[in-house]
Design a protein around this motif. Sequence first.
Motif, PDB file in Angstrom:
ATOM      1  N   ARG A   1       3.597   2.063  -1.524  1.00 57.47           N
ATOM      2  CA  ARG A   1       4.022   2.261  -2.811  1.00 57.47           C
ATOM      3  C   ARG A   1       2.937   2.102  -3.972  1.00 57.47           C
ATOM      4  O   ARG A   1       3.233   2.263  -5.116  1.00 57.47           O
ATOM      5  CB  ARG A   1       5.168   1.017  -3.258  1.00 57.47           C
ATOM      6  CG  ARG A   1       6.163   1.219  -2.203  1.00 57.47           C
ATOM      7  CD  ARG A   1       6.890   2.547  -2.308  1.00 57.47           C
ATOM      8  NE  ARG A   1       7.075   2.845  -3.570  1.00 57.47           N
ATOM      9  CZ  ARG A   1       8.747   2.963  -3.982  1.00 57.47           C
ATOM     10  NH1 ARG A   1       9.397   2.449  -3.066  1.00 57.47           N
ATOM     11  NH2 ARG A   1       8.847   3.331  -5.244  1.00 57.47           N
ATOM     12  N   GLU A   2       1.666   2.093  -3.645  1.00 57.83           N
ATOM     13  CA  GLU A   2       0.458   1.781  -4.583  1.00 57.83           C
ATOM     14  C   GLU A   2       0.221   3.260  -5.208  1.00 57.83           C
ATOM     15  O   GLU A   2      -0.083   4.322  -4.296  1.00 57.83           O
ATOM     16  CB  GLU A   2      -0.769   1.091  -3.898  1.00 57.83           C
ATOM     17  CG  GLU A   2      -1.804   0.940  -4.798  1.00 57.83           C
ATOM     18  CD  GLU A   2      -3.003   0.161  -4.252  1.00 57.83           C
ATOM     19  OE1 GLU A   2      -3.320   0.811  -2.861  1.00 57.83           O
ATOM     20  OE2 GLU A   2      -3.658  -0.462  -4.783  1.00 57.83           O
ATOM     21  N   PRO A   3       0.101   3.471  -6.610  1.00 57.78           N
ATOM     22  CA  PRO A   3       0.241   4.859  -7.046  1.00 57.78           C
ATOM     23  C   PRO A   3      -1.213   5.162  -6.530  1.00 57.78           C
ATOM     24  O   PRO A   3      -2.363   4.367  -6.391  1.00 57.78           O
ATOM     25  CB  PRO A   3       0.173   4.791  -8.291  1.00 57.78           C
ATOM     26  CG  PRO A   3       1.115   3.498  -8.616  1.00 57.78           C
ATOM     27  CD  PRO A   3       0.866   2.754  -7.512  1.00 57.78           C
ATOM     28  N   LYS A   4      -1.447   6.499  -6.290  1.00 57.93           N
ATOM     29  CA  LYS A   4      -2.864   7.250  -5.975  1.00 57.93           C
ATOM     30  C   LYS A   4      -4.253   6.540  -6.701  1.00 57.93           C
ATOM     31  O   LYS A   4      -5.193   6.226  -6.212  1.00 57.93           O
ATOM     32  CB  LYS A   4      -2.694   8.451  -5.910  1.00 57.93           C
ATOM     33  CG  LYS A   4      -3.749   9.138  -4.838  1.00 57.93           C
ATOM     34  CD  LYS A   4      -3.117  10.873  -4.586  1.00 57.93           C
ATOM     35  CE  LYS A   4      -4.530  11.674  -4.368  1.00 57.93           C
ATOM     36  NZ  LYS A   4      -4.993  12.407  -5.410  1.00 57.93           N
ATOM     37  N   PRO A   5      -3.929   6.837  -8.246  1.00 56.04           N
ATOM     38  CA  PRO A   5      -5.104   6.590  -8.806  1.00 56.04           C
ATOM     39  C   PRO A   5      -5.420   4.999  -9.000  1.00 56.04           C
ATOM     40  O   PRO A   5      -6.648   4.593  -8.608  1.00 56.04           O
ATOM     41  CB  PRO A   5      -4.545   6.727 -10.359  1.00 56.04           C
ATOM     42  CG  PRO A   5      -3.279   7.411 -10.277  1.00 56.04           C
ATOM     43  CD  PRO A   5      -2.843   7.064  -8.809  1.00 56.04           C
TER      44      PRO A   5
ATOM     45  N   LYS B   1      -5.319   3.343  -5.929  1.00 55.23           N
ATOM     46  CA  LYS B   1      -5.826   3.393  -4.648  1.00 55.23           C
ATOM     47  C   LYS B   1      -7.284   3.808  -4.750  1.00 55.23           C
ATOM     48  O   LYS B   1      -8.125   3.251  -4.269  1.00 55.23           O
ATOM     49  CB  LYS B   1      -5.078   4.070  -3.650  1.00 55.23           C
ATOM     50  CG  LYS B   1      -4.126   3.867  -2.749  1.00 55.23           C
ATOM     51  CD  LYS B   1      -3.716   4.681  -1.551  1.00 55.23           C
ATOM     52  CE  LYS B   1      -2.367   4.715  -1.361  1.00 55.23           C
ATOM     53  NZ  LYS B   1      -1.618   3.304  -1.253  1.00 55.23           N
ATOM     54  N   GLU B   2      -7.329   4.804  -5.435  1.00 52.38           N
ATOM     55  CA  GLU B   2      -8.614   5.414  -5.687  1.00 52.38           C
ATOM     56  C   GLU B   2      -9.576   4.243  -6.421  1.00 52.38           C
ATOM     57  O   GLU B   2     -10.713   4.268  -6.028  1.00 52.38           O
ATOM     58  CB  GLU B   2      -8.677   6.379  -6.868  1.00 52.38           C
ATOM     59  CG  GLU B   2      -8.853   7.758  -6.141  1.00 52.38           C
ATOM     60  CD  GLU B   2      -8.574   8.970  -7.120  1.00 52.38           C
ATOM     61  OE1 GLU B   2      -9.560   8.890  -8.359  1.00 52.38           O
ATOM     62  OE2 GLU B   2      -7.449   9.521  -6.935  1.00 52.38           O
TER      63      GLU B   2
ATOM     64  N   TYR C   1       0.895  -1.262  -0.110  1.00 54.17           N
ATOM     65  CA  TYR C   1       0.004   0.225  -0.052  1.00 54.17           C
ATOM     66  C   TYR C   1       1.001   1.275  -0.058  1.00 54.17           C
ATOM     67  O   TYR C   1       0.493   2.192  -0.872  1.00 54.17           O
ATOM     68  CB  TYR C   1      -0.948   0.012   0.912  1.00 54.17           C
ATOM     69  CG  TYR C   1      -1.947  -0.987   1.039  1.00 54.17           C
ATOM     70  CD1 TYR C   1      -2.523  -1.460  -0.175  1.00 54.17           C
ATOM     71  CD2 TYR C   1      -2.486  -1.805   2.066  1.00 54.17           C
ATOM     72  CE1 TYR C   1      -3.557  -2.521  -0.415  1.00 54.17           C
ATOM     73  CE2 TYR C   1      -3.476  -2.841   2.245  1.00 54.17           C
ATOM     74  CZ  TYR C   1      -3.962  -3.089   0.933  1.00 54.17           C
ATOM     75  OH  TYR C   1      -4.972  -4.051   0.823  1.00 54.17           O
TER      76      TYR C   1
ATOM     77  N   ALA D   1      -6.375   9.913 -14.185  1.00 50.32           N
ATOM     78  CA  ALA D   1      -4.862   9.560 -14.283  1.00 50.32           C
ATOM     79  C   ALA D   1      -4.005  10.018 -15.618  1.00 50.32           C
ATOM     80  O   ALA D   1      -3.014   9.863 -15.643  1.00 50.32           O
ATOM     81  CB  ALA D   1      -4.505   8.019 -13.833  1.00 50.32           C
TER      82      ALA D   1
END
Length: 324
Positions: free
Chosen positions: A119-123, A125-126, A117, A205
Motif C-alpha cells: 500500500r506504500e505510494p510509488k513516490p 517507495k522511490e 509495502y 510527485a
Amino acid sequence: MVTKVKPTYLGHTCKHLKLLDDNGAGGLWSLRLAVIWQEQCKRAIFSFRLAAIWQEQCKRPIFSLYLCARNRQSLCTTLSQIIVRNTEPMGPKNATESKGLLQTHELYKYLMENNVYPREPKPLKELRALTATYKWAVMGTAPDAGQLIEILLKLIGAKKTIEIGVFTGYSLLLTALAIPEDGKIVAIDVDRESYEIGLPVIKNAGVEHKIDFIESEGLPALDKLLEDPENEGSFDYAFVDADKINYINYHELVMKLLKVNGIVVYDNTLWFGTVAQPEDSVPEDYRRGRSATVAFNKALAADPRVDISTVPLGDGLTICRRLY
Ligand SMILES: C[S@@+](CC[C@H](N)C(=O)[O-])C[C@H]1O[C@@H](n2cnc3c(N)ncnc32)[C@H](O)[C@@H]1O
C-alpha cells in the motif's frame, strides 16, 4: 546480569545460545532487534530489546545482548542466522503483560511485505530506495509508522502542518501526499543537503508547492513562527523527528502552535528499545538519547494538556492530541 555476546559468537546460530539468569531460569527468548550500521567504524550494533531484568510478575528474565559485525557481509550472514524463538507458550500470562506482537523479525517482515509495502505510494517507495543508498538511511521514518501517520492526517483533515527533522523527506513526502492540494507543511531541518536528495522525487510527485522548507535549527524556527500571532493555535498537525535531546522544549512550543484537537507525533520515543534497558547495558552512544527519551516520556505521561498514545511501530511513535 547483562549477557554480552562477543564478536567471536558470530556465525553461531542463536538456537545454540542458552541464556541463564541469576535465578537459574533459562530459555530462548524472542528478540526484537534494531540494527544500527555505523559507517565510521564499519560495524553494526545490534540492539536487542531484551534487557537483563528479572521480571518478577511473569517470572522470566529479559536479557540484553550486543553483537558487532565487522562488515556488511558478516552483518547479513548474522542476520540470516539469528532465529531465536520463544520457547514459552504463546500469548500473555496476565492482563498486564505484552501481547508479544512483533517480537520476531519474521513477524515484522510479514507485516511489511503483506500490509505495508503493497500500500506504500510509488513516490514513497522511490524515495525509500533512493535514501537506502545514502549514509544514515536508517534515519528515515519507518514505512509502517508512516502508514499510521497517513491515516491520522486524513482522519483529522490536516491542512496546516509542521515537520521538524526532514532528512531526505520520507515523512515530509507522505504528509504532502496525504494533505489536500491547498495544504501546507512548514518543514524545518538544519541540513538542506539531505532534503535536496529527495527533492526530485517530491517534485515528480507534484507536491513541492505544499512545502515551505526552512533551513534552521528547530527551536529558533518555532520561536520565529510564534512571533506571528496568526500562527498561534493554528496548526492541525506537527511531526517532531529531530534533536531528541530537545523534545521536551519542542513540546512546549508545539503546544502553542497546535490547535485544540490538533495532533503532534513524536518519533523514536522507544529509542531502539533502550528506554527499557538498564543504562549501563546501553551502548555509550545511545545513553544521552535514552535518558532524554525516558525523561520526555515521563513528562508527556504527566502532561494534562494532551491525550497520549505510544505506538510500538518503527522506533516508537507517541501521538498526542491537544486537549485545551
Ligand atoms: C531522524 S532524521 C529525520 C527523518 C525524517 N523524518 C524522514 O522521514 O526521513 C533527523 C533529522 O533532523 C535533523 N536535525 C538534527 N538536529 C536538528 C535540529 N536541532 N534542528 C533541526 N533539525 C535537526 C537532521 O539534520 C536530520 O535530517
